[in-house]
Design an enzyme around this catalytic site. Structure first.
Site, PDB file in Angstrom:
ATOM      1  N   CYS A  10       0.140   3.881   2.381  1.00  0.00           N
ATOM      2  CA  CYS A  10       0.655   3.290   3.874  1.00  0.00           C
ATOM      3  C   CYS A  10       1.831   3.759   4.195  1.00  0.00           C
ATOM      4  O   CYS A  10       2.247   4.314   5.158  1.00  0.00           O
ATOM      5  CB  CYS A  10       0.291   1.840   3.902  1.00  0.00           C
ATOM      6  SG  CYS A  10      -1.620   1.203   3.815  1.00  0.00           S
ATOM      7  N   CYS A  51       0.784  -1.155   0.016  1.00  0.00           N
ATOM      8  CA  CYS A  51       0.064   0.102   0.109  1.00  0.00           C
ATOM      9  C   CYS A  51       0.916   1.281  -0.121  1.00  0.00           C
ATOM     10  O   CYS A  51       1.318   1.398   0.998  1.00  0.00           O
ATOM     11  CB  CYS A  51      -1.027   0.017   1.401  1.00  0.00           C
ATOM     12  SG  CYS A  51      -1.781   1.642   1.379  1.00  0.00           S
TER      13      CYS A  51
END
Length: 95
Positions: free
Chosen positions: A19, A16
């Site tokens: 993230c 991600c």
């Protein structure tokens, strides 16, 4: 997630990109607010039961817990300043 201080939980997953982008900011917040707030990371693959329990659907998701309960289900860090979003979420605990 029971703690004397509020806990910011970063629900994240491998691969991600957003993230990965917020990780340094969260580390900085954790250092600056040590003793006032805890920051923990929960990986989707390692904690599927918690992800399901809290209804996490997108990544990253930041949630704020107080006294073991969800106080702010999703801290909106995508608009404005990341630091302001965290500060606003923490301020909401005082009201």
């Amino acid at each position: 997630m029971k703690s004397a201080e509020p806990v910011i939980v970063d629900f994240w997953k491998n691969g991600c990109q957003p993230c990965d982008m917020i990780a340094p900011f969260l580390e900085q917040i954790a250092t600056e607010l040590a003793g006032k707030v805890k920051v923990v990371k929960l990986n989707k693959a390692e904690n599927p039961e918690l992800v399901a329990r809290y209804g996490v659907r997108g990544y990253p998701t930041l949630a704020l817990f107080k006294d073991g309960e969800v106080a702010v289900a999703a801290i909106d860090f995508r608009t404005g300043s990341f630091r302001a979003s965290i500060s606003n979420a923490l301020a909401s605990l005082r009201t």
